[in-house]
Design a protein around this motif. Structure first.
Motif, mmCIF file in Angstrom:
data_model
loop_
_atom_site.group_PDB
_atom_site.id
_atom_site.type_symbol
_atom_site.label_atom_id
_atom_site.label_comp_id
_atom_site.label_asym_id
_atom_site.label_seq_id
_atom_site.Cartn_x
_atom_site.Cartn_y
_atom_site.Cartn_z
ATOM 1 N N UNK A 1 -61.321 74.339 -3.705
ATOM 2 C CA UNK A 1 -60.687 75.543 -3.178
ATOM 3 C C UNK A 1 -59.809 75.176 -1.984
ATOM 4 N N UNK A 2 -60.316 74.290 -1.113
ATOM 5 C CA UNK A 2 -59.534 73.850 0.040
ATOM 6 C C UNK A 2 -58.361 72.968 -0.378
ATOM 7 N N UNK B 1 -60.891 71.961 6.892
ATOM 8 C CA UNK B 1 -60.626 70.922 5.893
ATOM 9 C C UNK B 1 -59.228 71.075 5.307
ATOM 10 N N UNK B 2 -58.790 72.287 5.051
ATOM 11 C CA UNK B 2 -57.434 72.496 4.538
ATOM 12 C C UNK B 2 -56.395 71.989 5.543
ATOM 13 N N UNK B 3 -56.604 72.252 6.820
ATOM 14 C CA UNK B 3 -55.666 71.785 7.839
ATOM 15 C C UNK B 3 -55.681 70.271 7.942
ATOM 16 N N UNK B 4 -56.861 69.668 7.838
ATOM 17 C CA UNK B 4 -56.941 68.210 7.891
ATOM 18 C C UNK B 4 -56.300 67.578 6.661
ATOM 19 N N UNK B 5 -56.443 68.231 5.501
ATOM 20 C CA UNK B 5 -55.775 67.745 4.302
ATOM 21 C C UNK B 5 -54.257 67.773 4.475
ATOM 22 N N UNK B 6 -53.748 68.869 5.032
ATOM 23 C CA UNK B 6 -52.302 68.974 5.236
ATOM 24 C C UNK B 6 -51.808 67.864 6.161
ATOM 25 N N UNK B 7 -52.554 67.603 7.216
ATOM 26 C CA UNK B 7 -52.171 66.567 8.174
ATOM 27 C C UNK B 7 -52.227 65.182 7.533
#
Length: 400
Positions: A71-72, A285-291
């Motif tokens: 989902x993330x 986790x979504x923000x860390x994935x984007x980064x």
């Protein structure tokens, strides 16, 4: 924003063998945290899912964590995440599910750019339902999809458009959102093959305009399985054939038999690994994935430029077919007067793995009249400048 490549490479036991891997588009190597998650799940108490024993609860957690991770990764609700053995299996399943509602005279639109996984299941389902297949063609010079042919293919009878988010051989990334918007104006569903795309870019399924999106964790450091993502509300409208006692809840009704809990745990660990590739990443986790995936993009872009410069230096002996303006770090090439399989063997003798073939990309090879086999070199997170130089030196020696 930066990836510590030395630290990252230390997580991959396969690299200890001295190999330079350029076969990532077919499946990446596995980092220790993914393997450890699989082993820990298999060796802990484990039973079929339930709410009583420790072993049942372990299985439940493996499923819940998997759905939350994807989902993330894909920006969909957890209830819209479906596990499958592979993207091919999921596409075959959903071609049968969706074709139940098709009627003679309906139409679907497919792409000449796609891996056969997103072509043959739909053609076969269309034949059974007496549905017409129309095509989005490829521009032979740019290796982009010809959107004029797409506009001509769409009609009021179009029920589905199936298209890749990135070609597994050419790297071409078509304008999926534009394609989806036009399909939705006709009332058609959009099925996106994101297997190659998800290995290199942050996926946002709603922003992409995809109604159904598939990817394969083993293309981005995970175990061998597939994932389908969709809005739960859409999944509620799709009725699969299923066993009578099995759950009719979404998404469980699309998952047949006992789930491989250890594979789910490994697939979850792959998402967590991607989110941590850039140590400076913070937030959800979504923000860390984007980064982290932003940092990965910069890393792969630099290596792709290094490889392309090196290939150009080899002159006319190498014909590079990956030409799209927007594409992944995957390069398809043919070698003038030379057999690509011999090049593969020559490179392998130097511990450089770059495969030759057509890679299930039947339609692109036919449409562009590409020589089969062709040589494909694809970059993955663990590739280094040294790997690229080894590939270029080995290819130069072969052509020498």
């Amino acid at each position: 924003m930066a990836i510590d490549l030395t630290a990252l490479r230390a997580d991959f036991p396969a690299l200890d063998h001295g190999l330079a891997f350029f076969d990532g588009p077919g499946g990446t190597q596995t980092p220790r945290p993914v393997a450890e998650a699989i082993a820990a799940t298999l060796t802990a108490p484990l039973s079929n899912r339930g709410a009583v024993s420790t072993s049942e609860l372990n299985a439940e957690r493996a499923v819940a964590h998997f759905r939350s991770a994807y989902a993330d990764l894909l920006n969909v609700p957890a209830a819209g995440v479906v596990h499958g053995r592979s993207a091919t299996q999921l596409t075959y399943d959903f071609s049968r599910h969706l074709a139940k509602t098709w009627r003679p005279g309906d139409e679907i639109v497919l792409s000449r750019l796609d891996h056969d996984c997103n072509v043959r299941p739909w053609i076969q389902a269309a034949a059974r339902a007496e549905v017409t297949v129309r095509w989005i063609e490829i521009d032979s010079k740019s290796t982009e999809l010809d959107l004029d042919s797409y506009a001509e293919a769409l009609t009021s009878r179009t029920r589905l458009v199936a298209v890749t988010a990135a070609s597994n051989v050419l790297g071409t990334k078509p304008p999926v959102r534009r394609i989806a918007d036009l399909a939705h104006e006709c009332g058609a569903l959009v099925y996106v093959d994101g297997v190659h795309y998800a290995a290199h870019d942050l996926v946002d399924v709603p922003a992409m305009g995809a109604d159904l999106f598939v990817c394969s964790p083993y293309k981005f450091l995970g175990p061998h399985c597939g994932v389908l993502a969709a809005a739960p509300e859409l999944l509620e409208t799709i009725e699969p054939d299923k066993l009578l006692p099995s759950s009719n809840a979404v998404p469980e009704r699309f998952e047949f038999g006992t789930l491989p809990y250890e594979m789910l745990a490994g697939a979850t660990a792959a998402v967590d690994y991607l989110a941590a590739m850039d140590p400076s990443a913070r937030g959800t986790r979504r923000e860390r994935l984007a980064h982290s995936l932003g940092s990965l993009h910069e890393h792969e872009k630099a290596l792709r430029a290094r490889m392309e410069d090196g290939l150009r230096a080899l002159g006319d002996a190498v014909v590079l077919h990956s030409q799209a303006a927007d594409r992944t770090p995957t390069l398809l090439m043919t070698l003038e007067g030379r057999d690509a399989r011999e090049a593969q063997q020559h490179l392998a003798a130097r511990d450089v793995l770059a495969p030759a073939g057509s890679f299930y990309a039947y339609e692109p090879f036919a449409a562009l009249q590409l020589t089969d086999p062709a040589l494909r070199a694809g970059l993955a997170p663990y590739n280094s400048a040294g790997d690229v130089d080894r590939f270029l030196d080995g290819l130069a020696a072969f052509l020498g």
